[in-house]
Design an enzyme around this catalytic site. Structure first.
Site, mmCIF file in Angstrom:
data_model
loop_
_atom_site.group_PDB
_atom_site.id
_atom_site.type_symbol
_atom_site.label_atom_id
_atom_site.label_comp_id
_atom_site.label_asym_id
_atom_site.label_seq_id
_atom_site.Cartn_x
_atom_site.Cartn_y
_atom_site.Cartn_z
ATOM 1 N N CYS A 1 0.818 -1.215 0.000
ATOM 2 C CA CYS A 1 0.000 0.000 0.000
ATOM 3 C C CYS A 1 0.850 1.262 0.000
ATOM 4 O O CYS A 1 0.424 2.306 -0.487
ATOM 5 C CB CYS A 1 -0.913 0.021 1.229
ATOM 6 S SG CYS A 1 -1.901 -1.460 1.469
ATOM 7 N N GLU B 1 -9.267 -6.059 13.861
ATOM 8 C CA GLU B 1 -10.212 -6.361 12.797
ATOM 9 C C GLU B 1 -10.378 -7.875 12.675
ATOM 10 O O GLU B 1 -9.423 -8.625 12.857
ATOM 11 C CB GLU B 1 -9.716 -5.808 11.453
ATOM 12 C CG GLU B 1 -9.726 -4.308 11.394
ATOM 13 C CD GLU B 1 -9.245 -3.769 10.057
ATOM 14 O OE1 GLU B 1 -9.432 -2.569 9.828
ATOM 15 O OE2 GLU B 1 -8.676 -4.534 9.265
ATOM 16 N N CYS C 1 -5.582 -1.890 -1.113
ATOM 17 C CA CYS C 1 -6.442 -3.024 -1.449
ATOM 18 C C CYS C 1 -7.584 -2.592 -2.363
ATOM 19 O O CYS C 1 -8.192 -1.542 -2.167
ATOM 20 C CB CYS C 1 -6.979 -3.665 -0.182
ATOM 21 S SG CYS C 1 -5.664 -4.289 0.903
ATOM 22 N N ASP D 1 -2.439 -3.925 8.031
ATOM 23 C CA ASP D 1 -3.526 -4.761 8.535
ATOM 24 C C ASP D 1 -3.513 -6.128 7.858
ATOM 25 O O ASP D 1 -3.671 -7.161 8.501
ATOM 26 C CB ASP D 1 -4.877 -4.107 8.246
ATOM 27 C CG ASP D 1 -5.065 -2.796 8.973
ATOM 28 O OD1 ASP D 1 -4.241 -2.482 9.833
ATOM 29 O OD2 ASP D 1 -6.038 -2.094 8.669
ATOM 30 N N SER E 1 -12.493 -5.490 9.043
ATOM 31 C CA SER E 1 -11.848 -4.959 7.855
ATOM 32 C C SER E 1 -12.912 -4.481 6.888
ATOM 33 O O SER E 1 -14.037 -4.992 6.876
ATOM 34 C CB SER E 1 -11.014 -6.058 7.194
ATOM 35 O OG SER E 1 -10.705 -5.733 5.863
ATOM 36 N N CYS F 1 -2.505 3.314 3.363
ATOM 37 C CA CYS F 1 -3.117 2.159 4.006
ATOM 38 C C CYS F 1 -4.113 2.658 5.057
ATOM 39 O O CYS F 1 -4.101 3.833 5.426
ATOM 40 C CB CYS F 1 -2.040 1.275 4.638
ATOM 41 S SG CYS F 1 -2.580 -0.396 5.028
ATOM 42 N N ASP F 2 -4.944 1.746 5.545
ATOM 43 C CA ASP F 2 -6.143 2.125 6.293
ATOM 44 C C ASP F 2 -5.947 3.222 7.328
ATOM 45 O O ASP F 2 -6.656 4.224 7.335
ATOM 46 C CB ASP F 2 -6.713 0.910 7.018
ATOM 47 C CG ASP F 2 -7.228 -0.143 6.061
ATOM 48 O OD1 ASP F 2 -6.962 -0.020 4.859
ATOM 49 O OD2 ASP F 2 -7.893 -1.076 6.523
ATOM 50 N N LYS F 3 -5.029 3.042 8.276
ATOM 51 C CA LYS F 3 -4.905 3.964 9.406
ATOM 52 C C LYS F 3 -4.110 5.208 9.053
ATOM 53 O O LYS F 3 -4.156 6.202 9.772
ATOM 54 C CB LYS F 3 -4.259 3.271 10.615
ATOM 55 C CG LYS F 3 -4.916 1.958 10.990
ATOM 56 C CD LYS F 3 -6.422 2.083 11.112
ATOM 57 C CE LYS F 3 -7.104 0.743 11.079
ATOM 58 N NZ LYS F 3 -6.906 -0.054 9.863
#
Length: 559
Positions: A53, A446, A195, A85, A472, A126-128
């Site tokens: 990512c 998650e 993702c 993650d 997730s 990425c997510d965070k």
């Protein structure tokens, strides 16, 4: 504004005889005489080789820096952390995931606050990263822009990371061979980028664009593309424009802007994590946002996007038909968006969308408002005797709207996954995973591994899962997370027993343990709080300071 106003933070660090030592150190990192008279722009990069990512973000940061310098500023690139993650999922390491959001926010606030940056551009992949970047920039409240790192290309046969997780479940029930599993593992992740479905990364990128904190279309560009490099370059000029007009996050991140973001997330079928992160981002800029706002907005906001995980299409396919800008234009034209909200272009949402063309007529990814996938929000806030302070479900309607089953209780994600894969979990089970909340985990892991295993084993319509952890963006099925109060704090989830009947009802928005109030009180009276799992280090500090998931799991609420 005067030149001094453009440099109101950096001038304190570099102006005057007494700041000669500061200038001396900055000369060593490349500053020239003229640079000390320019506004300094901190470029917060989340580059690392920890995850695909973020593996390309160093090149994006360099392009942002060039854009800043060409627009008359002085860029200063620095790094903050990222975790993955997808790599840590299902392990103890996943407990650091949500914690990393706070570390990222703290580090951006610390570096740019310390170094006197007049403006900030943060790049996340990425997510965070994304909410972490926004929280850090909001706390400092200096002219700021977020740049999304972009989405990944699909793997062989349109596979992605969720394909791999679900193949593990398929392997357990014999429908996926050893060779097929290895092939998916080897080909699903072909290169850089986040993702590829409407999972948390793409959800948050879209939310931030709708919020007005990214340039138009930043959320819908391939990670490796000319469009993404242009997005980075243009961010440099845009942040200098924000400086000239003294436009700060507090001017953009208003309650109305958050409402716009929520509506876009709902129409896209976005991740439940958006609830957690938008609450936290609002807290950072002193906007009063709560779970009831998601309920109110969700009542008349339909889900329109046929995107993974519950749908058919990938983010790269949405990019090919125009990204989220035509969707936002459609929502604006029908009164769903508030067009007068200011954005990082210096223009309003309505002005940014004025010339946006509609989607091609033949496309099937975004439904018309007259034919939604679901007429109201898929993000369903549940309450009831198991979630007095709220819980968040992701129910698209494809799973059905209610589920009643028998509790099968687990105290960790690992226990649950083992029981799914070995066949212990059966039809009509409601899997209860507790002590995985922000404090109890700690870190609110998650649950992608167990939810993917359920889908892979063909139990998606027959098994539900509830937890004080979270999910997730790739999770789908009948799942409920963010249950508050969490079990570690004595929430009713703590006293569920194997064999209890549980009902999840998305229509009445209830999550109930079907036993008497007296029985609940008796069980709670006997309950003892577990010892903390960590007593030193970042996880222990997080557990001591983190708020409830219903408040965004922030760490500075009661300071």
């Amino acid at each position: 504004m005067s030149d001094k106003d453009h440099r109101k933070h950096s001038s304190i660090v570099v102006d005057g005889v007494e700041q000669a030592p500061s200038r001396a150190m900055l000369r060593a990192v490349g500053f020239k005489d003229d640079d000390f008279n320019k506004p300094q722009v901190g470029v917060a990069s989340t580059w690392s080789m920890v995850t695909p990512c973020n593996m390309h973000i160093n090149a994006l940061a360099d392009e942002v820096g060039i854009g800043v310098n060409e627009a008359g500023g002085k860029s200063v690139i620095y790094n903050t952390i990222t975790i993955s993650d997808g790599i840590s999922m299902g392990t103890e390491g996943m407990k650091y995931s949500l914690v990393s959001r706070e570390v990222i926010a703290d580090s951006i606030e610390s570096v740019s606050g310390c170094m006197g940056h007049d403006a900030i551009i943060a790049i996340g992949g990425c997510d965070k990263n994304m909410p972490g970047c926004l929280i850090g920039m909001a706390r400092l409240n200096r002219p700021s822009i977020f740049v999304y790192g972009g989405t990944i290309q699909p793997g062989k046969n349109r596979t992605d990371i969720i394909s791999v997780f679900e193949a593990v479940g398929g392997h357990a029930n014999g429908s996926v061979s050893d060779i097929a599993l290895k092939t998916i593992e080897e080909t699903a992740i072909p290169g850089p980028g986040s993702c590829g479905g409407m999972y948390t990364a793409n959800t948050m990128a879209a939310a931030i664009e709708a919020l007005g904190m990214s340039l138009p279309n930043s959320s819908a560009q391939d990670a490796i593309s000319e469009h993404k490099m242009s997005d980075c370059h243009r961010a440099g000029a845009a942040v200098m424009n924000l400086l000239r007009h003294d436009i700060k996050p507090s001017d953009i991140m208003t309650k109305a802007a958050f409402e716009n973001a929520i509506k876009v997330v709902i129409t896209l079928g976005g991740s439940t994590n958006a609830v957690l992160h938008l609450l936290a981002m609002a807290h950072s800029i002193n906007v009063d946002l709560c779970l009831d706002d998601f309920v109110r907005i969700g009542n008349d906001t339909p889900m329109l996007a046929d995107l993974r995980p519950s749908g058919r299409f990938l983010m790269s396919e949405l990019i090919a038909i125009g990204g989220i800008q035509p969707l936002m234009k459609m929502l604006l034209d029908t009164g769903h968006l508030q067009g007068d909200c200011l954005t990082v272009t210096g223009k309003t949402v309505a002005e940014n969308l004025a010339d946006v063309k509609p989607y091609p007529e033949s496309q099937e990814i975004i439904r018309p408002l007259s034919n939604p996938i679901k007429k109201d929000s898929h993000l369903v806030v549940l309450r009831g005797n198991l979630a007095p302070e709220g819980a968040v479900a992701k129910i698209t309607g494809k799973e059905g709207l209610s589920f009643t089953g028998t509790a099968r209780v687990f105290h960790s994600e690992e226990e649950t996954l083992k029981s799914i894969l070995d066949g212990t979990v059966v039809k009509n089970d409601v899997l209860v995973i507790r002590y995985e909340g922000p404090k109890g985990g700690p870190g609110m892991r998650e649950m992608l591994s167990p939810t993917s295993a359920i889908m892979g084993k063909g139990l998606g319509a027959e098994v539900a899962l509830i937890t004080d952890g979270r999910f997730s963006g790739g999770s789908h099925g009948f799942v409920v997370g963010h249950i508050t109060p969490e079990a570690y704090e004595g929430g009713p989830l703590a006293i569920v027993e194997d064999g209890d009947e549980i009902t999840i009802d998305a229509t009445t928005r209830e999550l109930n343990l079907n036993i008497s109030d007296d029985e609940i009180k008796q069980r709670l009276a006997k309950w003892n709080k577990p010892a903390p799992r960590y007593t030193r280090g970042v996880l222990a500090k997080y557990a001591k300071t983190v708020s409830s998931a219903s408040e965004g799991a922030v760490t500075d609420k009661d300071l």
